[in-house]
Enzyme design. Structure first.
Site, PDB file in Angstrom:
ATOM      1  N   SER A 153       9.291 112.700   5.477  1.00 50.39           N
ATOM      2  CA  SER A 153       8.682 113.488   6.446  1.00 50.39           C
ATOM      3  C   SER A 153       9.367 115.017   6.421  1.00 50.39           C
ATOM      4  O   SER A 153       8.545 115.924   7.095  1.00 50.39           O
ATOM      5  CB  SER A 153       8.899 113.081   7.786  1.00 50.39           C
ATOM      6  OG  SER A 153      10.181 112.676   8.116  1.00 50.39           O
TER       7      SER A 153
ATOM      8  N   LYS B  87      13.849 121.476  10.589  1.00 50.79           N
ATOM      9  CA  LYS B  87      13.012 120.711  10.714  1.00 50.79           C
ATOM     10  C   LYS B  87      12.442 120.705  12.213  1.00 50.79           C
ATOM     11  O   LYS B  87      13.188 120.828  13.169  1.00 50.79           O
ATOM     12  CB  LYS B  87      13.218 119.240  10.470  1.00 50.79           C
ATOM     13  CG  LYS B  87      12.108 118.331  10.358  1.00 50.79           C
ATOM     14  CD  LYS B  87      12.519 116.857   9.847  1.00 50.79           C
ATOM     15  CE  LYS B  87      11.555 115.867   9.608  1.00 50.79           C
ATOM     16  NZ  LYS B  87      11.849 114.598   9.146  1.00 50.79           N
TER      17      LYS B  87
ATOM     18  N   SER C 170      13.579 110.264   4.619  1.00 52.17           N
ATOM     19  CA  SER C 170      12.850 111.452   4.855  1.00 52.17           C
ATOM     20  C   SER C 170      13.463 112.690   4.537  1.00 52.17           C
ATOM     21  O   SER C 170      12.885 113.798   4.560  1.00 52.17           O
ATOM     22  CB  SER C 170      12.432 111.497   6.344  1.00 52.17           C
ATOM     23  OG  SER C 170      11.408 110.746   6.725  1.00 52.17           O
TER      24      SER C 170
END
Lengths: 476, 65
Positions: A152, A77, A176
């Site tokens: 996210s 990420k 997330s």
């Protein structure tokens, strides 16, 4: 090749059945074919990945140990630092920022033989649950491109789901990792707060943030956790935990485990498909020897509100560093320092991020602090005390992950509604508990459904083996 | 923003009398103090490369005085 289990792939590499370079090239071939549709990656590191593949292959050929993730392509990420690669956090303000060092988890992955493929798309500064707030455009769900992959960590989920990597790392501040894992038919684990180092993770809400793995199977997730967990003196909240082999315990089963299912989680606007999946998961656990009982958890809605107050307060403090002075975007339109700060934020940060910073500053301001921030911290204790009492009687809690099985890309969703949708996931962050999302069942429109298993701190072994059992029983 | 403020104001309904705020999940018994040591790094170069505006050795900021 890319959809195989990690353990099997590493064994095939060691046995000479798979060449590492071939695997990495296949991964980039998939990215080339598919990522123009899904937009899962923000940046790629092909040159270093291929170089690392060659180095590892030399080790394999000379009979040396390449580690538990030897040769496996991993996506990270874009809020977890990888030295020498851009780290944008999905924001314009960090568009040209290059990480000066690697996060501890990245160093640990490399030591375990994993190969970093690139950095994945995300909601700006992890503030969102659709990956639509990214400055680099929305990500699409490979299970159905008309839908968001969630967020996210939506890029990490989409990259994995579309075979553009074999494992990915996300961060989970309020769900997330678990929510995109549920939307994309993957397994996603938020470990206990402090079990995995946060050193090198760009902070959003420091007392909730936790790095964790996503995988196509519980076994892959257990193996990755094995590689990234552990005490780190660079993270002052890191915990010293007894050694545990998460893999060997997976097939132990659930006989004798006591599992609670909160009745309050089945009211309101929960989709029927999801309700049915959780009921079926409860039955599967019961059929295999677990004791499943209905329980009551109060204050669930207030927990979400308290979560947002605390998260925004911590975000307003953490994001103050992005002022256009030392790094990141700086506006060219200013006459003095104040104007530079103001214009830099206006140009560099998206609406959702600015809104949350403003809310954070408000709840921390003199005159409102006690009424909001302090009150939220008290609710946090109420919530944790209630769950602690619950875990005195039960080994874990089974629940939905999300209220719906997906959010359409074109769907305009009210932001308060999106916040309330975090109802099932935020308690794990408020209390520091580990929680896993594992696919179980499908919705009427064919999208995957995830169910959540949450346990007390450091109960990863139990929640992984419970998820493993559900994985075996899914669709049977 | 107004909607958000209205939303969070609802927490006033929860009775938190005599409840201590939860500020830390775990209290580490010892403070971590790493030893100061000089290491070879390219940190300065990285910092300057990342700076929005810099001179040879310095980050340039607008005049404040």
């Amino acid at each position: 090749m890319m959809s195989k289990r990690i353990l099997e792939t590493v064994n095939d590499i060691k046995a000479g059945k798979i060449r590492i370079k071939e695997l990495v090239e296949k991964c980039f071939e998939n990215i080339e074919k598919k990522d123009s549709t899904y937009n899962a990656y923000i940046s790629l590191d092909k040159e270093n990945a291929l170089k690392k593949a060659d180095e590892l292959q030399v080790m394999v050929d000379s009979g040396k140990d390449i580690g538990i993730l030897g040769g496996i392509p991993v996506a990270i990420k874009d809020n977890i630092l990888v030295e020498g690669i851009a780290n944008t956090c999905g924001s314009k303000i960090l568009e040209n920022f290059v990480a000066p060092y690697s996060a501890t988890v990245v160093e640990k992955l490399k030591k375990s033989g994993a190969i970093i493929i690139g950095k994945t798309n995300m909601d700006e500064f992890a503030m969102g649950s659709t990956t639509r707030t990214s400055y680099f455009g929305e990500t699409k769900n490979p299970r159905n491109p008309e839908y968001t992959p969630g967020g996210s960590s939506g890029g990490s989920a989409a990259a994995l789901s579309a075979d553009m990597c074999m494992i990915s790392l996300g961060s989970d501040t309020g769900g997330s990792i678990r929510q995109p894992a549920a939307f994309c038919g993957l397994v996603g684990l938020k470990p206990t707060y402090g079990m995995v180092s946060r050193y090198g993770l760009v902070a959003y809400a420091s007392s909730f943030d936790q790095i964790g793995p996503m995988g196509k199977s519980v076994e892959d997730v257990a193996l990755t956790l094995q590689a990234i967990k552990g005490y780190d003196s660079n993270d002052s909240t890191s915990q010293k935990v007894a050694e545990c082999d998460y893999l060997s315990g997976l097939s132990k089963g659930v006989k004798g485990l006591k599992i609670g299912v909160p009745k309050e989680f089945f009211t309101g606007d929960l989709d029927n498909d999801i309700k049915l999946s959780v009921i079926n998961a409860a039955k599967a656990l019961e059929d295999n020897g677990a004791v499943v009982e209905e329980i009551s958890i109060s204050n669930t809605e207030y927990a979400v509100m308290a979560y947002y107050i605390i998260a925004c307060a911590q975000a307003s403090s953490n994001l103050a560093r992005f002022d256009g002075v030392k790094y990141g975007h700086r506006s060219s339109e200013y006459n003095n320092l104040s104007e530079m700060y103001e214009n830099t934020w206006k140009e560099g940060l998206g609406e959702e991020v600015r809104k949350r910073i403003a809310l954070g500053e408000y709840v921390l301001s003199s005159g409102f602090y006690e009424e909001h921030y302090l009150k939220a911290l008290k609710i946090r204790r109420l919530v944790r005390d209630e769950y602690e009492r619950c875990f005195e009687k039960y080994d874990m809690i089974l629940s939905p992950v999300t209220k719906t099985s997906g959010i359409k890309l074109c769907e305009e969703v009210d932001s308060i509604k999106l916040y309330m949708d975090d109802l099932y996931t935020v308690p794990a962050n408020l209390c520091g508990y580990p929680a896993i999302s594992v696919p179980f069942g499908k919705s009427e429109n064919g999208l995957p459904i995830g169910v959540q298993i949450m346990g007390p701190c450091f109960s990863e072994e139990k929640i992984l083996r419970t998820a493993f059992l559900l994985e075996q029983k899914d669709g049977k | 923003m107004e909607k958000m403020l209205e939303y969070i104001k609802q927490i006033s309904k929860v009775n938190t009398e005599n409840i201590e705020p939860l500020t830390q999940l775990f209290l580490n018994e010892e403070n971590i103090c790493n030893d100061d040591e000089k290491i070879d790094s390219h940190f300065k170069e990285f910092l300057l490369e990342n700076a929005p505006d810099c001179d040879v050795d310095c980050i340039i900021v607008p005049k404040t005085v």
